[in-house]
Design an enzyme around this catalytic site. Structure first.
Site, PDB file in Angstrom:
ATOM      1  N   CYS A 394       0.819  -1.213   0.000  1.00 50.91           N
ATOM      2  CA  CYS A 394       0.000   0.000   0.000  1.00 50.91           C
ATOM      3  C   CYS A 394       0.849   1.258   0.000  1.00 50.91           C
ATOM      4  O   CYS A 394       0.342   2.351  -0.250  1.00 50.91           O
ATOM      5  CB  CYS A 394      -0.951   0.007   1.206  1.00 50.91           C
ATOM      6  SG  CYS A 394      -2.449  -0.972   0.916  1.00 50.91           S
ATOM      7  N   LYS A 397       0.741   3.399  -3.242  1.00 56.47           N
ATOM      8  CA  LYS A 397      -0.434   4.153  -3.659  1.00 56.47           C
ATOM      9  C   LYS A 397      -0.059   5.595  -3.996  1.00 56.47           C
ATOM     10  O   LYS A 397       0.922   6.136  -3.493  1.00 56.47           O
ATOM     11  CB  LYS A 397      -1.490   4.168  -2.540  1.00 56.47           C
ATOM     12  CG  LYS A 397      -2.234   2.861  -2.359  1.00 56.47           C
ATOM     13  CD  LYS A 397      -3.129   2.898  -1.146  1.00 56.47           C
ATOM     14  CE  LYS A 397      -4.250   3.916  -1.280  1.00 56.47           C
ATOM     15  NZ  LYS A 397      -5.260   3.492  -2.264  1.00 56.47           N
ATOM     16  N   ASP A 426     -17.008   5.769  -0.179  1.00 58.42           N
ATOM     17  CA  ASP A 426     -17.074   4.623   0.730  1.00 58.42           C
ATOM     18  C   ASP A 426     -15.992   3.619   0.371  1.00 58.42           C
ATOM     19  O   ASP A 426     -15.284   3.757  -0.630  1.00 58.42           O
ATOM     20  CB  ASP A 426     -18.460   3.966   0.651  1.00 58.42           C
ATOM     21  CG  ASP A 426     -19.500   4.708   1.484  1.00 58.42           C
ATOM     22  OD1 ASP A 426     -19.089   5.315   2.486  1.00 58.42           O
ATOM     23  OD2 ASP A 426     -20.678   4.674   1.122  1.00 58.42           O
ATOM     24  N   ASP A 427     -15.846   2.578   1.186  1.00 58.61           N
ATOM     25  CA  ASP A 427     -14.799   1.592   0.954  1.00 58.61           C
ATOM     26  C   ASP A 427     -15.087   0.704  -0.249  1.00 58.61           C
ATOM     27  O   ASP A 427     -14.177   0.081  -0.798  1.00 58.61           O
ATOM     28  CB  ASP A 427     -14.612   0.724   2.204  1.00 58.61           C
ATOM     29  CG  ASP A 427     -13.987   1.514   3.350  1.00 58.61           C
ATOM     30  OD1 ASP A 427     -13.212   2.441   3.046  1.00 58.61           O
ATOM     31  OD2 ASP A 427     -14.278   1.210   4.511  1.00 58.61           O
ATOM     32  N   ASP A 444      -9.788  -5.769 -18.194  1.00 60.15           N
ATOM     33  CA  ASP A 444      -8.628  -5.593 -19.065  1.00 60.15           C
ATOM     34  C   ASP A 444      -7.659  -4.625 -18.409  1.00 60.15           C
ATOM     35  O   ASP A 444      -8.080  -3.673 -17.729  1.00 60.15           O
ATOM     36  CB  ASP A 444      -9.049  -5.042 -20.438  1.00 60.15           C
ATOM     37  CG  ASP A 444      -9.435  -6.148 -21.405  1.00 60.15           C
ATOM     38  OD1 ASP A 444      -8.546  -6.935 -21.749  1.00 60.15           O
ATOM     39  OD2 ASP A 444     -10.623  -6.221 -21.780  1.00 60.15           O
ATOM     40  N   ASP A 467     -15.604  -6.159 -24.697  1.00 61.61           N
ATOM     41  CA  ASP A 467     -16.050  -7.507 -24.340  1.00 61.61           C
ATOM     42  C   ASP A 467     -17.550  -7.539 -24.049  1.00 61.61           C
ATOM     43  O   ASP A 467     -18.238  -8.526 -24.363  1.00 61.61           O
ATOM     44  CB  ASP A 467     -15.272  -8.019 -23.128  1.00 61.61           C
ATOM     45  CG  ASP A 467     -13.862  -8.449 -23.489  1.00 61.61           C
ATOM     46  OD1 ASP A 467     -13.631  -8.823 -24.646  1.00 61.61           O
ATOM     47  OD2 ASP A 467     -12.987  -8.393 -22.613  1.00 61.61           O
ATOM     48  N   HIS A 518      -8.529   1.993  -8.090  1.00 61.09           N
ATOM     49  CA  HIS A 518      -7.322   1.914  -7.276  1.00 61.09           C
ATOM     50  C   HIS A 518      -6.153   2.434  -8.099  1.00 61.09           C
ATOM     51  O   HIS A 518      -6.064   2.193  -9.307  1.00 61.09           O
ATOM     52  CB  HIS A 518      -7.055   0.460  -6.862  1.00 61.09           C
ATOM     53  CG  HIS A 518      -5.877   0.309  -5.950  1.00 61.09           C
ATOM     54  ND1 HIS A 518      -5.909   0.702  -4.629  1.00 61.09           N
ATOM     55  CD2 HIS A 518      -4.631  -0.167  -6.175  1.00 61.09           C
ATOM     56  CE1 HIS A 518      -4.736   0.453  -4.073  1.00 61.09           C
ATOM     57  NE2 HIS A 518      -3.935  -0.071  -4.993  1.00 61.09           N
ATOM     58  N   ASP A 611     -15.012 -10.109 -30.000  1.00 58.58           N
ATOM     59  CA  ASP A 611     -14.201  -8.969 -30.415  1.00 58.58           C
ATOM     60  C   ASP A 611     -12.789  -9.459 -30.717  1.00 58.58           C
ATOM     61  O   ASP A 611     -12.293 -10.409 -30.118  1.00 58.58           O
ATOM     62  CB  ASP A 611     -14.198  -7.858 -29.362  1.00 58.58           C
ATOM     63  CG  ASP A 611     -13.635  -8.284 -28.019  1.00 58.58           C
ATOM     64  OD1 ASP A 611     -13.685  -9.491 -27.698  1.00 58.58           O
ATOM     65  OD2 ASP A 611     -13.143  -7.417 -27.276  1.00 58.58           O
TER      66      ASP A 611
END
Length: 740
Positions: A394, A397, A426-427, A444, A467, A518, A611
């Site tokens: 982490c 980040k 929120d989480d 992807d 997709d 993220h 695709d």
């Protein structure tokens, strides 16, 4: 395909691909200022070299010979290339607004956006005249005129307004081109004053003689008062025109003066002797868009000579060192094209020369100038080792401040049923799922193929959405995963903001809500999306529904992997990459709507659909064959390829995934196709944001192609499905020519 980024803490943005910037970019790359990241912004990938433009019109040169390929130049220089037009400059915020609605922040800024003919100065000129700039528009109009003349029997009137060097060279080039094609036209050169003002009398006499030799009517001391359809209104005369070219009176881009920077009466940015704005020490300007103290003619020779001073001052200013002054030369060599392979030259009032040998001299000078942009840059020293290792876990980040700055301007569309998303922080996202529908989910993620976050963000989002479209699912929501290079947090925020702005543009267009994501920092830019889609069970398309006798239809064209690989091989060409990026940015949303609408009309639907992405056309076609228990017959002659793809393959350029993808060729039978046919490389080429491949009943194929055309989706019938030979695994037959 994106080199490992060297940590940077300042952004230098160069706006415009003029002579000064093209040369300065090479100089800055060879003497890289530590921590300074370079970005070039231009609306076109090709920048015209003004000295060879008359030769292009006359037919002496090709388009490629007369233009600097800015994409290739940026790739070689380690600079970013943003293909866009600037529409606004805010010096206080150090921010540019681009014509796609996005913004680009800078720490240092250089302007070399040239000048354009002022069509507003004469009533009617904007409606009836063709300006010589931008060159791309003019060249298209000129080629269209030549094509039209080839089919006409009447004599056209072609007029050029402007008796300076540009207009005089242009009318002679037009005359030469017409003669070489066996075409006739009435040619007129109109100028408000004398011919070639500021040039020695001997030059004017020689060029006037050449105008007469080509049958050009010369109207001097004849200012144009008004332009009407088919005629110029002068003080005491009228001049007819079927094609009117405007080469006089230039003006600046309006956003320069609107920025509040000091400008002259025509809107050109005032600079001091160091090429810096007197009102903002972080902004420089060069070339035609700069108003130099005492005034300079709008001539390419000054822009070329300014490049060294500009490059040095941009580097030293960013490094906090003293600047040096630009000293314009008092005399310079002037070589004017005279239609054929003939030229008139002068240096000051005493030396004038003319003839074919002067053109050969000019040709050598011009070609030597252009060759500089094809020469590889000297090897640059390896980046210095980072002072301290970077954390994993982490600790990798992106910082909260940089993340917040990047996301605060995003405006993701919010679908009904999103109870917690980006806005709630929120989480986890909370989504209400419609009853009776199936959740389609795909992921992807890949590294950036170009160091342009906004464009990459758009492609990454479209690639992920593809997709869902291939299965006829409606996009619903998305999560982002982004890796940002290890730059200063301010630059990381800029990169993340542009990447996510691009992604949100495509997600919003698809009605897909960004609900979270993220971020981490790493050696290179990378991004991916987990996308969710909804569909009823009976509406879903699969790879297993194909039937023998159905036709195979491919949307788009192949070759993106080869084109992106050309960047690594140093063989990329701007126009080819432009076409490739345009294809990648088309996405498959419109194709899915067209095909779904076709099914709504009469119950017909694709038998199978997928695709075309990482496994190439053959790899994904094999999946259809295996899942549907059929064989396939593919016609190589009809498979569409992106421009330049075969040229690159023949030069040895292929994707690094090619060897793995080529294994599928063992499942193919070749009928009239040689094993070394370069088109085979395109069939196994991994596609990024590629098109759709689907099967459909033969009698419904015309309706499907028509529906795709109505939605502006290029589509081609490339083969058919056949009964499987059950004594063997699924096979594909490749042949060259013949109907489906």
């Amino acid at each position: 395909m994106n080199p490992v980024s060297t940590p940077a803490d300042r952004d230098l943005v160069l706006v415009g691909g003029g002579h000064s910037h093209a040369l300065a970019l090479r100089m800055l790359a060879m003497n890289r200022e530590p921590g300074l990241r370079l970005t070039l912004v231009s609306p076109d990938s090709l920048a015209a070299y003004s000295g060879m433009l008359p030769g292009l019109v006359a037919g002496h040169y090709t388009l490629e010979e007369t233009h600097v390929d800015l994409r290739r130049l940026c790739q070689a220089s380690g600079a970013r290339f943003v293909r866009a037009r600037v529409t606004d400059l805010d010096p206080a915020a150090r921010r540019l607004t681009l014509d796609d609605g996005t913004t680009l922040d800078y720490d240092w800024l250089s302007l070399d956006v040239g000048a354009t003919p002022d069509l507003d100065a004469v009533p009617g000129a904007a409606a009836h005249a063709v300006p010589v700039k931008p060159v791309s528009d003019f060249h298209y109009r000129w080629r269209s005129l030549l094509a039209d003349l080839d089919h006409r029997t009447d004599e056209l009137a072609i007029s050029v307004v402007g008796g300076g060097a540009g207009g005089t060279e242009m009318i002679l080039a037009v005359a030469r081109a017409l003669i070489d094609r066996g075409l006739a036209a009435r040619l007129t050169l109109v100028t408000a004053g004398e011919l070639l003002p500021g040039y020695p009398d001997a030059v004017r006499r020689r060029m006037a003689r050449r105008l007469a030799d080509y049958g050009v009517r010369l109207c001097t001391e004849s200012p144009v008062r008004r332009v009407e359809a088919g005629r110029l209104i002068l003080d005491h005369d009228t001049v007819a025109h079927d094609f009117l070219l405007w080469c006089t009176g230039v003006k600046a881009a309006p956003w320069l003066a609107a920025s509040g920077l000091p400008c002259d009466e025509r809107g050109f940015v005032r600079v001091d002797e160091r090429l810096r704005s007197p009102a903002d020490e972080r902004i420089f300007a060069a070339g035609d868009c700069a108003a130099f103290p005492g005034g300079l003619p709008k001539a390419g020779v000054y822009a070329v000579r300014q490049a060294r001073t500009l490059a040095d001052n941009l580097a030293t200013a960013a490094g906090g060192r003293a600047l040096r002054a630009y000293r314009p030369q008092k005399r310079f060599l002037s070589l004017l094209s005279a239609g054929g392979r003939d030229a008139v030259g002068s240096r000051g009032p005493l030396l004038t020369v003319a003839g074919p040998w002067v053109w050969r001299w000019k040709d050598r000078i011009d070609r030597r100038f252009m060759a500089r942009f094809d020469e590889p840059l000297p090897s640059m020293p390896a980046p210095a080792a980072e002072a301290s290792p970077h954390c994993a876990g982490c600790g990798a980040k992106i910082g909260a401040a940089a993340l917040g700055e990047a996301l605060e301007r995003l405006q993701p569309a919010v679908r009904e049923g999103i109870e917690a998303g980006v806005d709630q922080a929120d989480d986890a996202a909370v989504i209400r799922w419609p009853a009776g529908q199936r959740l389609g989910q795909t992921l992807d993620y890949f590294p950036a193929f170009l160091d342009e976050p906004h464009l990459f963000g758009r492609v990454a989002a479209l690639h992920a959405l593809s997709d869902l479209y291939a299965m006829n699912a409606t996009p619903h929501s998305a999560l982002a995963t982004v890796c940002v290079p290890r730059h200063h947090p301010r630059l990381q925020a800029r990169d993340l903001q542009r990447l996510m702005a691009g992604a949100v543009t495509e997600l919003n267009r698809a009605g897909c809500t960004l609900v979270g994501g993220h971020t981490i920092e790493g050696p290179e830019l990378a991004a991916g999306f987990t996308v969710n889609g909804a569909a009823t069970p009976e509406a879903l398309w699969h790879k297993g529904g194909a039937r023998p006798g159905q036709c195979l239809i491919l949307t788009g064209a192949l070759g993106t992997g080869i084109q992106l690989a050309s960047l690594m091989h140093g063989r990329a060409r701007g126009p080819w990459l432009d076409a490739t990026l345009e294809a990648m940015l088309a996405g498959n949303g419109a194709a899915r709507v067209a095909l779904a609408g076709l099914g709504d009309l009469d119950g017909t639907r694709p038998g199978a659909c997928t695709d075309v992405t990482g496994f190439g056309l053959l790899g994904h076609l094999l999946e259809i064959c295996q899942q549907s228990d059929v064989d396939a017959r593919l016609n190589l002659e009809t498979v569409p390829l992106l421009p330049g793809t075969l040229t690159l393959v023949e030069a040895g350029v292929t994707s690094t995934l090619k060897p793995a993808n080529d294994q599928v060729l063992a499942r193919c039978e070749h009928h009239g196709v040689a094993s070394d046919d370069p088109r085979l490389a395109a069939l196994t080429d991994p596609q990024t944001s590629g098109g759709l491949l689907f099967s459909i009943d033969r009698e419904r194929a015309p309706a499907a192609l028509a529906a795709l055309r109505r939605h502006r989706v290029p589509a081609t019938q490339v083969g058919e499905l056949t009964v499987k030979n059950h004594k063997a695994s699924a096979t594909m037959t490749l042949h060259d020519g013949g109907p489906c």
